[in-house]
Write a protein that holds these residues in place. Structure first.
Motif, PDB file in Angstrom:
ATOM      1  N   PHE A 207      -3.957  -0.388  -0.079  1.00 13.51           N
ATOM      2  CA  PHE A 207      -3.855  -0.248  -1.345  1.00 13.51           C
ATOM      3  C   PHE A 207      -3.577   1.180  -1.961  1.00 13.51           C
ATOM      4  CE2 PHE A 207      -6.566  -4.063  -0.499  1.00 13.51           C
ATOM      5  CZ  PHE A 207      -6.497  -4.684  -1.598  1.00 13.51           C
ATOM      6  N   TRP A 208      -2.562   1.331  -2.761  1.00 16.96           N
ATOM      7  CA  TRP A 208      -2.085   2.590  -3.192  1.00 16.96           C
ATOM      8  C   TRP A 208      -2.641   2.896  -4.562  1.00 16.96           C
ATOM      9  CZ3 TRP A 208       1.978   5.796  -1.105  1.00 16.96           C
ATOM     10  CH2 TRP A 208       2.179   6.825  -1.609  1.00 16.96           C
ATOM     11  N   ASN A 209      -3.724   3.772  -4.548  1.00 17.78           N
ATOM     12  CA  ASN A 209      -4.185   4.296  -5.968  1.00 17.78           C
ATOM     13  C   ASN A 209      -5.054   2.987  -6.389  1.00 17.78           C
ATOM     14  OD1 ASN A 209      -3.650   6.734  -5.671  1.00 17.78           O
ATOM     15  ND2 ASN A 209      -1.973   6.751  -6.927  1.00 17.78           N
ATOM     16  N   ASP A 210      -5.475   2.220  -5.468  1.00 19.30           N
ATOM     17  CA  ASP A 210      -6.407   0.943  -6.060  1.00 19.30           C
ATOM     18  C   ASP A 210      -5.292  -0.250  -6.439  1.00 19.30           C
ATOM     19  OD1 ASP A 210      -8.940   2.120  -5.452  1.00 19.30           O
ATOM     20  OD2 ASP A 210      -8.973   3.064  -7.351  1.00 19.30           O
ATOM     21  N   GLN A 211      -4.189  -0.046  -6.262  1.00 19.70           N
ATOM     22  CA  GLN A 211      -3.316  -1.220  -6.491  1.00 19.70           C
ATOM     23  C   GLN A 211      -2.661  -1.674  -5.068  1.00 19.70           C
ATOM     24  OE1 GLN A 211      -2.768  -2.398  -9.624  1.00 19.70           O
ATOM     25  NE2 GLN A 211      -4.283  -0.938 -10.171  1.00 19.70           N
ATOM     26  N   PRO A 212      -2.630  -3.018  -4.845  1.00 21.38           N
ATOM     27  CA  PRO A 212      -2.032  -3.543  -3.714  1.00 21.38           C
ATOM     28  C   PRO A 212      -0.589  -3.150  -3.347  1.00 21.38           C
ATOM     29  CG  PRO A 212      -2.908  -5.478  -5.021  1.00 21.38           C
ATOM     30  CD  PRO A 212      -3.193  -4.125  -5.729  1.00 21.38           C
ATOM     31  N   ALA A 213      -0.217  -2.689  -2.086  1.00 23.31           N
ATOM     32  CA  ALA A 213       0.883  -2.275  -1.820  1.00 23.31           C
ATOM     33  C   ALA A 213       1.282  -2.811  -0.665  1.00 23.31           C
ATOM     34  CB  ALA A 213       1.138  -0.826  -1.732  1.00 23.31           C
ATOM     35  N   PRO A 214       2.549  -3.198  -0.562  1.00 18.93           N
ATOM     36  CA  PRO A 214       3.085  -3.949   0.751  1.00 18.93           C
ATOM     37  C   PRO A 214       3.278  -2.883   1.847  1.00 18.93           C
ATOM     38  CG  PRO A 214       4.439  -4.373  -1.164  1.00 18.93           C
ATOM     39  CD  PRO A 214       3.477  -3.583  -1.611  1.00 18.93           C
ATOM     40  N   ARG A 215       3.392  -3.179   2.937  1.00 19.64           N
ATOM     41  CA  ARG A 215       3.459  -2.108   4.123  1.00 19.64           C
ATOM     42  C   ARG A 215       5.020  -1.662   3.963  1.00 19.64           C
ATOM     43  NH1 ARG A 215       0.324  -0.192   7.921  1.00 19.64           N
ATOM     44  NH2 ARG A 215      -1.206  -1.773   7.614  1.00 19.64           N
ATOM     45  N   GLU A 216       5.849  -2.684   3.924  1.00 16.85           N
ATOM     46  CA  GLU A 216       7.400  -2.171   3.862  1.00 16.85           C
ATOM     47  C   GLU A 216       7.750  -1.126   2.721  1.00 16.85           C
ATOM     48  OE1 GLU A 216       6.357  -5.367   3.060  1.00 16.85           O
ATOM     49  OE2 GLU A 216       5.969  -5.780   5.140  1.00 16.85           O
ATOM     50  N   GLN A 217       6.942  -1.104   1.769  1.00 20.06           N
ATOM     51  CA  GLN A 217       7.244  -0.112   0.618  1.00 20.06           C
ATOM     52  C   GLN A 217       6.466   1.268   0.981  1.00 20.06           C
ATOM     53  OE1 GLN A 217       6.170  -1.677  -3.276  1.00 20.06           O
ATOM     54  NE2 GLN A 217       7.609  -3.318  -3.116  1.00 20.06           N
ATOM     55  N   LEU A 218       5.792   1.465   1.844  1.00 17.31           N
ATOM     56  CA  LEU A 218       4.714   2.730   2.292  1.00 17.31           C
ATOM     57  C   LEU A 218       5.831   3.691   2.249  1.00 17.31           C
ATOM     58  CD1 LEU A 218       2.099   3.303   2.149  1.00 17.31           C
ATOM     59  CD2 LEU A 218       2.063   2.853   4.661  1.00 17.31           C
ATOM     60  N   ALA A 219       6.704   3.641   3.149  1.00 19.49           N
ATOM     61  CA  ALA A 219       7.606   4.899   3.413  1.00 19.49           C
ATOM     62  C   ALA A 219       8.394   5.459   2.315  1.00 19.49           C
ATOM     63  CB  ALA A 219       8.634   4.767   4.548  1.00 19.49           C
ATOM     64  N   ALA A 220       8.881   4.459   1.335  1.00 14.07           N
ATOM     65  CA  ALA A 220       9.508   4.917   0.124  1.00 14.07           C
ATOM     66  C   ALA A 220       8.674   5.641  -0.832  1.00 14.07           C
ATOM     67  CB  ALA A 220      10.155   3.697  -0.575  1.00 14.07           C
ATOM     68  N   ARG A 221       7.646   5.022  -1.136  1.00 12.84           N
ATOM     69  CA  ARG A 221       6.514   5.585  -1.881  1.00 12.84           C
ATOM     70  C   ARG A 221       6.110   7.134  -1.480  1.00 12.84           C
ATOM     71  NH1 ARG A 221       2.072   1.452  -4.335  1.00 12.84           N
ATOM     72  NH2 ARG A 221       3.643  -0.033  -5.318  1.00 12.84           N
ATOM     73  N   PHE A 222       5.674   7.148  -0.242  1.00 16.07           N
ATOM     74  CA  PHE A 222       5.496   8.626   0.457  1.00 16.07           C
ATOM     75  C   PHE A 222       6.488   9.305   0.140  1.00 16.07           C
ATOM     76  CE2 PHE A 222       2.381   7.020   3.655  1.00 16.07           C
ATOM     77  CZ  PHE A 222       1.290   7.147   3.005  1.00 16.07           C
ATOM     78  N   ALA A 223       7.758   9.089   0.566  1.00 13.78           N
ATOM     79  CA  ALA A 223       9.076   9.978   0.145  1.00 13.78           C
ATOM     80  C   ALA A 223       9.090  10.294  -1.421  1.00 13.78           C
ATOM     81  CB  ALA A 223      10.340   9.308   0.441  1.00 13.78           C
ATOM     82  N   GLU A 224       8.870   9.516  -2.156  1.00 16.32           N
ATOM     83  CA  GLU A 224       8.843   9.700  -3.669  1.00 16.32           C
ATOM     84  C   GLU A 224       7.854  10.580  -4.279  1.00 16.32           C
ATOM     85  OE1 GLU A 224      10.084   9.738  -7.678  1.00 16.32           O
ATOM     86  OE2 GLU A 224      11.201   9.091  -5.901  1.00 16.32           O
ATOM     87  N   ALA A 225       6.622  10.376  -3.497  1.00 17.81           N
ATOM     88  CA  ALA A 225       5.441  11.198  -4.015  1.00 17.81           C
ATOM     89  C   ALA A 225       5.696  12.756  -3.544  1.00 17.81           C
ATOM     90  CB  ALA A 225       4.194  10.611  -3.407  1.00 17.81           C
ATOM     91  N   ALA A 226       6.249  12.752  -2.428  1.00 20.08           N
ATOM     92  CA  ALA A 226       6.128  14.238  -1.582  1.00 20.08           C
ATOM     93  C   ALA A 226       7.526  14.844  -2.568  1.00 20.08           C
ATOM     94  CB  ALA A 226       6.779  14.024  -0.156  1.00 20.08           C
ATOM     95  N   ARG A 227       8.625  14.179  -3.019  1.00 20.05           N
ATOM     96  CA  ARG A 227       9.769  14.737  -3.735  1.00 20.05           C
ATOM     97  C   ARG A 227       9.127  15.042  -5.188  1.00 20.05           C
ATOM     98  NH1 ARG A 227      12.491  13.635  -7.862  1.00 20.05           N
ATOM     99  NH2 ARG A 227      11.781  11.285  -8.219  1.00 20.05           N
ATOM    100  N   ARG A 228       8.230  14.351  -5.870  1.00 15.88           N
ATOM    101  CA  ARG A 228       7.605  14.544  -7.184  1.00 15.88           C
ATOM    102  C   ARG A 228       6.937  16.031  -6.909  1.00 15.88           C
ATOM    103  NH1 ARG A 228       4.279  10.778  -9.046  1.00 15.88           N
ATOM    104  NH2 ARG A 228       4.748   9.606  -7.313  1.00 15.88           N
ATOM    105  N   ASN A 229       6.081  16.137  -5.877  1.00 16.53           N
ATOM    106  CA  ASN A 229       5.031  17.118  -5.638  1.00 16.53           C
ATOM    107  C   ASN A 229       4.913  17.528  -4.271  1.00 16.53           C
ATOM    108  OD1 ASN A 229       2.889  18.934  -5.762  1.00 16.53           O
ATOM    109  ND2 ASN A 229       1.588  17.691  -6.566  1.00 16.53           N
ATOM    110  N   PRO A 230       5.402  18.470  -3.739  1.00 15.60           N
ATOM    111  CA  PRO A 230       5.474  18.982  -2.082  1.00 15.60           C
ATOM    112  C   PRO A 230       4.272  18.986  -1.710  1.00 15.60           C
ATOM    113  CG  PRO A 230       7.337  20.093  -3.261  1.00 15.60           C
ATOM    114  CD  PRO A 230       6.423  19.373  -4.573  1.00 15.60           C
ATOM    115  N   GLN A 231       3.142  19.414  -2.494  1.00 15.96           N
ATOM    116  CA  GLN A 231       1.921  19.832  -2.031  1.00 15.96           C
ATOM    117  C   GLN A 231       0.952  18.378  -2.426  1.00 15.96           C
ATOM    118  OE1 GLN A 231       0.862  22.598  -0.675  1.00 15.96           O
ATOM    119  NE2 GLN A 231       3.021  23.108  -1.062  1.00 15.96           N
ATOM    120  N   VAL A 232       1.385  17.424  -2.495  1.00 15.99           N
ATOM    121  CA  VAL A 232       0.608  16.196  -2.572  1.00 15.99           C
ATOM    122  C   VAL A 232      -0.350  15.840  -1.400  1.00 15.99           C
ATOM    123  CG1 VAL A 232       2.366  14.302  -1.670  1.00 15.99           C
ATOM    124  CG2 VAL A 232       0.676  13.748  -3.457  1.00 15.99           C
TER     125      VAL A 232
END
Length: 113
Positions: A50-75
């Motif tokens: 669950f990504w921020n209390d929303q269901p998230a597929p394991r396959e999308q985890l790496a892409a979501r982490f990369a996008e979050a790190a790109r938006r804010n390096p201090q995440v």
């Protein structure tokens, strides 16, 4: 020669530590804290993510982490895992976060009553 140097340093060291008294102004504003964005990731006992209390597929985890790190390096990653989750699943999530350059990881726990 060393004894003379030692005596000189012993005598001069207290002179170097004197501070200057300054009367600083008083401020009434509260301190401003910029808190970085935090990803709340929960892992249920069955392995569901669950990504921020929303269901998230394991396959999308790496892409979501990369996008979050790109938006804010201090995440920050706040990781909550059920006590019955295998360590392997938690380690996989931590490795995916590390590959995306997310280095601040917090483990959230429930306090005992």
């Amino acid at each position: 020669v060393m004894l003379v140097l030692l005596v000189v340093f012993i005598i001069t060291a207290p002179l170097l530590t004197q501070a200057v008294k300054v009367d600083l102004p008083k401020a009434t504003a509260s301190a401003h804290e910029d808190k970085p964005e935090a990803i709340r990731l929960a892992i249920k006992a069955e392995g569901q993510l669950f990504w921020n209390d929303q269901p998230a597929p394991r396959e999308q985890l790496a892409a979501r982490f990369a996008e979050a790190a790109r938006r804010n390096p201090q995440v920050e990653l706040h990781l909550r895992a059920d006590r019955k989750v295998a360590y392997e699943k938690v380690a996989d999530v931590m490795a995916a976060a590390q590959r995306a350059s997310i280095v601040k990881i917090a483990f959230l726990t429930q306090p005992t009553p």
